[in-house]
Design a protein around this motif. Sequence first.
Motif, short mmCIF file in Angstrom:
data_model
loop_
_atom_site.label_atom_id
_atom_site.label_comp_id
_atom_site.label_asym_id
_atom_site.label_seq_id
_atom_site.Cartn_x
_atom_site.Cartn_y
_atom_site.Cartn_z
N ARG A 104 0.81 -1.22 0.00
CA ARG A 104 0.00 0.00 0.00
C ARG A 104 0.84 1.27 0.00
N ALA A 105 2.04 1.24 0.53
CA ALA A 105 2.88 2.44 0.55
C ALA A 105 3.49 2.74 -0.82
N THR A 106 3.62 1.73 -1.68
CA THR A 106 4.26 1.94 -2.98
C THR A 106 3.27 2.10 -4.13
N ARG A 107 1.99 1.87 -3.85
CA ARG A 107 0.97 2.00 -4.91
C ARG A 107 0.62 3.46 -5.13
N GLY A 108 0.28 3.76 -6.37
CA GLY A 108 -0.22 5.09 -6.67
C GLY A 108 -1.70 5.17 -6.36
N PRO A 109 -2.28 6.35 -6.51
CA PRO A 109 -3.73 6.45 -6.25
C PRO A 109 -4.54 5.66 -7.24
#
Length: 111
Positions: A104-109
């Motif tokens: 979740r920290a590396t995903r974009g919106p």
Amino acid sequence: MPRSNRPRRGGRPLGRDAPAGPARPLGGGLRRVEEHPDGEWVVQRVTGGGPAALEGRSYRCPGCDQLVPGGVPHVVAWPADGLLGAEAALADRRHWHGACWDRRATRGPRR
């Protein structure tokens, strides 16, 4: 000595002595506090068994916006420092796919 999974004299299986109320373990997993850029989170990996699986309940993963069926192993997370108290934070918990929580920290919106 091997562990026995047989019920004790009281008739309840081993490991199911969780207290009643909002602080009980979800699906038998262990809770831990994880530090993330957006704060501390109480995280619990659940096996997917239990009442939700029996009721056919499903959850919406906030990471991918897809359904998490109740019988599938997943992650339950909520803020450790809820502004309105621990009970309100627990009531605000969300069910995530394990991979969605891990990334979740590396995903974009979402689009």
